[in-house]
Design a protein around this motif. Sequence first.
Motif, mmCIF file in Angstrom:
data_model
loop_
_atom_site.group_PDB
_atom_site.id
_atom_site.type_symbol
_atom_site.label_atom_id
_atom_site.label_comp_id
_atom_site.label_asym_id
_atom_site.label_seq_id
_atom_site.Cartn_x
_atom_site.Cartn_y
_atom_site.Cartn_z
ATOM 1 N N SER A 146 22.363 37.162 8.749
ATOM 2 C CA SER A 146 23.161 35.904 9.104
ATOM 3 C C SER A 146 22.808 34.536 8.408
ATOM 4 O O SER A 146 21.542 34.625 7.910
ATOM 5 N N ARG A 147 23.670 33.984 8.090
ATOM 6 C CA ARG A 147 23.484 32.680 7.263
ATOM 7 C C ARG A 147 23.872 31.449 8.193
ATOM 8 O O ARG A 147 23.720 30.212 7.629
ATOM 9 N N ASN A 148 24.243 31.742 9.527
ATOM 10 C CA ASN A 148 24.467 30.718 10.434
ATOM 11 C C ASN A 148 23.225 29.801 10.652
ATOM 12 O O ASN A 148 22.151 30.577 10.788
ATOM 13 N N VAL A 149 23.268 28.656 10.952
ATOM 14 C CA VAL A 149 22.105 27.856 11.526
ATOM 15 C C VAL A 149 22.010 27.625 13.119
ATOM 16 O O VAL A 149 21.268 27.534 13.577
ATOM 17 N N LEU A 150 23.208 27.870 13.624
ATOM 18 C CA LEU A 150 23.454 27.620 14.933
ATOM 19 C C LEU A 150 24.470 28.425 15.513
ATOM 20 O O LEU A 150 25.469 28.570 14.954
ATOM 21 N N GLY A 151 24.146 29.144 16.783
ATOM 22 C CA GLY A 151 25.390 29.884 17.412
ATOM 23 C C GLY A 151 25.374 29.267 19.100
ATOM 24 O O GLY A 151 24.416 28.947 19.478
ATOM 25 N N VAL A 152 26.836 29.158 19.402
ATOM 26 C CA VAL A 152 26.890 28.985 20.943
ATOM 27 C C VAL A 152 27.746 29.628 21.719
ATOM 28 O O VAL A 152 28.601 30.299 21.196
ATOM 29 N N GLN A 153 27.364 30.103 22.755
ATOM 30 C CA GLN A 153 28.379 30.682 23.566
ATOM 31 C C GLN A 153 28.175 30.193 25.115
ATOM 32 O O GLN A 153 27.143 29.836 25.729
ATOM 33 N N ILE A 154 29.399 30.146 25.892
ATOM 34 C CA ILE A 154 29.463 30.097 27.179
ATOM 35 C C ILE A 154 30.072 31.022 27.804
ATOM 36 O O ILE A 154 30.981 31.928 27.536
ATOM 37 N N ASN A 155 28.942 31.368 28.980
ATOM 38 C CA ASN A 155 29.480 32.637 29.617
ATOM 39 C C ASN A 155 29.924 32.338 31.220
ATOM 40 O O ASN A 155 29.198 31.415 31.863
#
Length: 439
Positions: A146-155
């Motif tokens: 992965s080259r992403n800096v941040l990931g977000v998820q709402i559950n």
Amino acid sequence: MIGKLLWLGKRQLHTIISREVIKPSSPTPSLHHIYNLSELDQLFGHIYMPLILYYPNNGSCSLTAHEKAQVLKQSLSKSLTKYYPFAGRLPTPIKPSYIDCNDEGVVFVEAKNDSPLTTFRQVNEQVETLDQLFADNLVGQNSPESRNVLGVQINHFACGGVAVTLSMWHGIGDASTLASFASHWASVSRYGSTDHEEVLPINPYFIHSPLTSSVLPESQVMAGQDRARLEKRRFVFPNSKLSDLKNKVTAINNNPTRVEVLFSLLYKTAVAAATKKSGCFQPSCMLLLVDIRKRFVHKLPQTAVGNLLSATMIPTRHPSETSLSLLVSEIKKVKLQLEGVQSVQQAAENIKSLFAKLGNETKRTYTCSSLCGFPYDKVDFGWGKPTCATFPVLKAVDTNGFMLMDALNGDGIEAIVILEKEEMEIFENDKEMLSFCQI
């Protein structure tokens, strides 16, 4: 990925509703298109720091599940104008020296679970099946490409409660950086603007570093352990018990802190457990991670972005060196040696020097980090504060150690202990340690 189903346990069904990319609400100026990583930042591997914030349905919020997600997306977009490197991409996941701030955005996933939040937590707190709560499985070392800096998820859960998760690439910052970003984003969510008077004091502070390469030689990287052999346990130490613990060492040590005495107790107990398991004492070492923002000659604000950490070690070469009073004294002594940091470069050199010594000092290292005082439990997006903020640390950690956080009700400290399974069985039955725990 939309519609992908994941089973949790026997009866819990987790469904991905949507996946999109949230971009900054206004473009990043060309002047900031390259964000150089400091020499300290580059000492950290390709690891994602996972944070879970649990919010029950307390009936005080009238927003629907869809509306909560929309609020998070809009406020995240606004927040990324200030935290612009978070919306960029790594040029390569292997030892990058900078972030390309190209506004490609942050992955935002929305999911739902068919069980109540309390049921989910009761089942899954005991096993490591929390990856599905995180966007694109960005947990620990699970995403090497992965080259992403941040990931977000709402559950969303069946009861109306939600779990918001953040996965931050460790190279951009430490636990303080993650706390500052979460607080900023939540404040923008509540007040609607990055320029609101309540938000301005928590705007990020960036340290502009020259382009350098500062990775640790392989010989200096601390060897990890087989993660399958490690166990994680939580222990809560109420303030009344911590006061009793402090009283045991106050006569010798001037005003020890709760964190100092608790690290000493946990380390002493862990070394005793390892000794009992093997049948003989082995030289050991406490590796203490310290936030140095306030230890620079010119103090930095807590909102400073980056891995502004230093490390110091306390070797134990004889069983007599594990007494609580001696350990507390040593912790105070080595922390004083970290005062007066001149620069990020100096701090990086200190860590390199320490890791060079570490392999020669001991074969058993216990990493100690404290998140006490960080405002994770105050991250309010507009529907109240979380009832729990937690790190599924076993996914990111492959060494023995202790991580401390403020207890949820404000009474005491919660310790996450990671040890080898056989040693954990001895550790969790230690009478002295248990006498200070909440049973």
